[in-house]
Structure formats: C-alpha cells, structure tokens
Design an enzyme around this catalytic site. Structure first.
Site, PDB file in Angstrom:
ATOM      1  N   ARG A 191     -24.708  12.943  23.105  1.00  0.00           N
ATOM      2  CA  ARG A 191     -24.999  13.224  24.543  1.00  0.00           C
ATOM      3  C   ARG A 191     -24.902  14.901  24.707  1.00  0.00           C
ATOM      4  O   ARG A 191     -25.614  15.276  25.772  1.00  0.00           O
ATOM      5  CB  ARG A 191     -23.958  12.797  25.717  1.00  0.00           C
TER       6      ARG A 191
ATOM      7  N   ASP B 136     -35.943   0.693  31.032  1.00  0.00           N
ATOM      8  CA  ASP B 136     -35.138   1.507  32.096  1.00  0.00           C
ATOM      9  C   ASP B 136     -35.705   2.858  32.321  1.00  0.00           C
ATOM     10  O   ASP B 136     -35.939   3.113  33.509  1.00  0.00           O
ATOM     11  CB  ASP B 136     -33.697   1.876  31.519  1.00  0.00           C
TER      12      ASP B 136
ATOM     13  N   ASP C 104     -21.659   7.737  29.912  1.00  0.00           N
ATOM     14  CA  ASP C 104     -22.536   8.645  29.588  1.00  0.00           C
ATOM     15  C   ASP C 104     -23.039   9.374  30.728  1.00  0.00           C
ATOM     16  O   ASP C 104     -23.516  10.564  30.642  1.00  0.00           O
ATOM     17  CB  ASP C 104     -23.712   8.084  29.104  1.00  0.00           C
TER      18      ASP C 104
END
Length: 400
Positions: free
Chosen positions: A100, A20, A129
């Site tokens: 995060r 990705d 996210d």
C-alpha cells in the site's frame, strides 16, 4: 474526507480493472463530473494487464497509467521490511500491508504531475487498506483530498455493484469470485466465504501459490540463499534482480507447499478477521535471513532489534510506513544489517523449511570457544564466579 464535489477538478484512482474499481470509476465520473485518471500497478501479481488501460478509458477515464513497479516494490519496500525479520502477531508476513505505501506514493506522484486535487481508492470501510492509503497520503501530500466511495455511496453489496455495472454497460468479470483476494509478488491473501467462520477449514480453491501437502515431492530439496547487508541477492549461487529473486523463490517454495498461514488477526479498525495467506518465497527469505543473523548479529543488538519487531510490524500493518517512528526504526535496523552477509542452506520438505547450514565472512561463531572438546581459550572455572554474582539478586526470592 472529501469536501464539496464542485471543488474537485481531477481525481487519480487506484484501479485494478475489476468489478469494484470499474464501478468506482464510473461512479466518480457521474458524481464529480471531472477528469478521472487511473493508475494500475504491476506488483508481480502475475495478472494479464493487457487492455486494462483501454478498459479504464472505455469506462470514463481521461487517461490511464499502467506501471511496472516490481523491482521498486521488492528493493525499496519488501527488502527493507525483511531486514527487520518482521512478523505481525506471530504469523503474518505483511504481504498486503507493504504494497500500500508504494501504490500511495505513485498516486501522489501522478497527482502532482497531472495537477490533480484528489485521489480515490476502492478499499472498504471495514478494512485496514483504507487506513494505509489515507495515512500515506496524509504524510506525503496532506493537501490532497481522498475519496473513499465505500464510505459514502449507497451501494452496499456485490449485488448492488453488479446492478450498477449492468445499468452503465460496464463489462462484468467472468466466473464468480468465492473469496476476497489480494495478490502481489510477496503473497496471496484470501478472506470471506467459509473463512468468516474461524472453525471452518479453508475449502478448495483457497490456495494457488502452494501445492497441497499431499501432492508435494516425496524427496527434500536443498537450496542456498545468499545475502548482502541483510538483502537476498542470489539463489544457488546465481544472482537475481530483486523482483526475479522473490518470484523464483515463490516457485521453489510453492512446489513444496511452503508458506501457508491460516490465522485470525486484529485489524487496526478494531475487529478480528480471519485470513488465509500464501507467502512461499517470503517464508524462505524470512527463515534464511533470521538464521544468518544467528552467526552474524551481536547478541545484544539482536535482542534490541527483536524487542522492536512488534512496533515495526504495527507501523506497516496499521499504515504508518511514512512516519517518523518507522524511519527511526528503519535506521536502527539498517545499521544492524551492515554485517549480515553470507549464505544459508535450506532443506525444503512437505510444507517445512529447515535451515541446515550457514556461513559468513562476518561470522561471530567461534568453534574454538564453543567446542565440547579440549580447548585452551575458555576457562570453565570462571563460570563459578559468574553464576554467584548473578545469583546475589535472587537469593531467597523463592524460599522453600
């Protein structure tokens, strides 16, 4: 949301080196025609990060950061969260969520030092996210633009990513990933595949950190965890740095199959999602910390703190770590932890953790009052008036 592409001169990309983010790196380079700097964070995911910087450079990055953030992650993010005894929707120990804010913080810090005007991430438009990254950036650096390719590009599937990678000579990962996975020192999560059917049992390969119950030891293991001001500092009387402590507990708990959660949760973006989580060491810390509080924390303080757990959990889960409400809650939590020092003895067996002993120099437990034997400090007759006074309000409420 991003503005005109010709206004962006430098982008900082959260980069793992997987399919990705490798595709995103090349796509950003082609689309924005500017310098792309990558950031890869070691959060204790136990992946070999050797060569990930060179892969980023080969794919088009002008500079690549690879940083060891393990102790910062444990000390400044995991431990403050654990002080609150937090859990989301009764089960989830927030392993992905708590990572995060740290990644976002480093993205912003590097953007400042490198003079970048945008950051980018690989989170999808369906997940939490994206919210966590972008709300963190909004709090820390509202002037920075955020580029979320999954919400803007025409690629819509793994097949599209593979075709793009092949066309642009991006090395493809070996093997096939059955699940969408996220790992750091606190947990490992699994989504997609058969897990998209909440009735289907998680299949082979869903668990990595924990031994199947059928293969766990047939004898229990006893360990102790020592805390100071609400933070774990030692295992079996041996002190560890924060990251090493968490990762050692992972091995101990994982051997006994402890820390598996299979749940359907409510995502902030509005959908229900089924996920499987492994949080072995975190499960031990959570259980031991909660147990130590039982003898060190005042009753009313505990009840106030407990009433705030859902709100605090929502701050982390929904991406509001860098928010005034989380900071206020953290101040209250940290005040409550000033006397949470002591040791808890745990019994580990067949996927279960039992708290079987606890001691503290700050214990509020009084054996001379709690005993069922004769005592000279508690007048049992006083309970009569106590009950009568509390009964005044409800007298006749449910007459028969």
């Amino acid at each position: 949301m991003t503005k005109k592409t010709d206004k962006i001169k430098k982008i900082i990309l959260a980069y793992s080196g997987g399919l990705d983010t490798s595709v995103i790196l090349k796509w950003l380079k082609q689309t924005y025609k500017c310098d792309i700097i990558t950031l890869t964070c070691d959060l204790g995911q136990e992946e070999d990060l050797a060569g990930v910087d060179q892969k980023a450079l080969d794919t088009g990055a002008s500079k690549a950061y690879v940083e060891d953030l393990r102790n910062e992650f444990a000390k400044d993010f995991i431990f403050p969260m654990m002080r609150s005894s937090v859990v989301y929707e009764g089960s989830y120990l927030l392993g992905t969520s708590i990572a995060r804010p740290l990644i976002s913080k480093r993205l912003v810090e590097i953007a400042r030092s490198e003079g970048a005007d945008a950051i980018s991430h690989g989170a999808t438009g369906k997940g939490n996210d994206q919210v966590r990254f972008e709300l963190s950036v909004a709090s820390l650096a509202p002037d920075l633009q955020v580029i979320a390719p999954w919400r803007t590009w025409e690629l819509s599937s793994r097949t599209d990513l593979i075709k793009f990678a092949e066309k642009n000579n991006i090395p493809l990962p070996t093997g096939s990933k059955r699940y969408s996975m996220d790992r750091n020192m606190l947990h490992l999560s699994y989504e997609s595949g058969e897990l998209e059917d909440p009735w289907e049992e998680a299949g082979e390969g869903t668990y990595t950190l924990t031994t199947p119950i059928e293969k766990t030891p047939n004898e229990p293991e006893y360990i102790t965890i020592e805390f100071k001001n609400g933070d774990p500092i030692a295992i079996n009387e041996k002190e560890y740095a924060p990251a090493a402590l968490v990762m050692n507990l992972n091995k101990i708990a994982g051997k006994h199959g402890i820390g598996r959660i299979d749940m359907v949760e409510n995502r902030f973006v509005g959908m229900k999602s089924r996920g499987v989580y492994e949080t072995p060491g975190g499960t031990l810390i959570h259980a031991a910390h909660r147990d130590l509080e039982s003898i060190c924390l005042d009753r009313e303080v505990m009840h106030i703190r407990d009433s705030l757990i859902p709100r605090y959990a929502a701050c982390i889960y929904n991406g509001f770590w860098y928010s005034p409400e989380r900071e206020v809650l953290q101040a209250l939590i940290d005040k409550s932890q000033e006397n949470i020092s002591g040791t808890v003895r745990l019994k580990l067996f067949k996927g279960n953790v039992f708290c079987v002993g606890r001691k503290s120099p700050n214990s509020l437990f009084r054996k001379d009052i709690a005993t069922f034997e004769h005592d000279d400090v508690y007048n049992q007759a006083m309970a009569t008036g106590f009950i009568q006074l509390n009964g005044l309000r409800i007298q006749g409420h449910n007459k028969i």
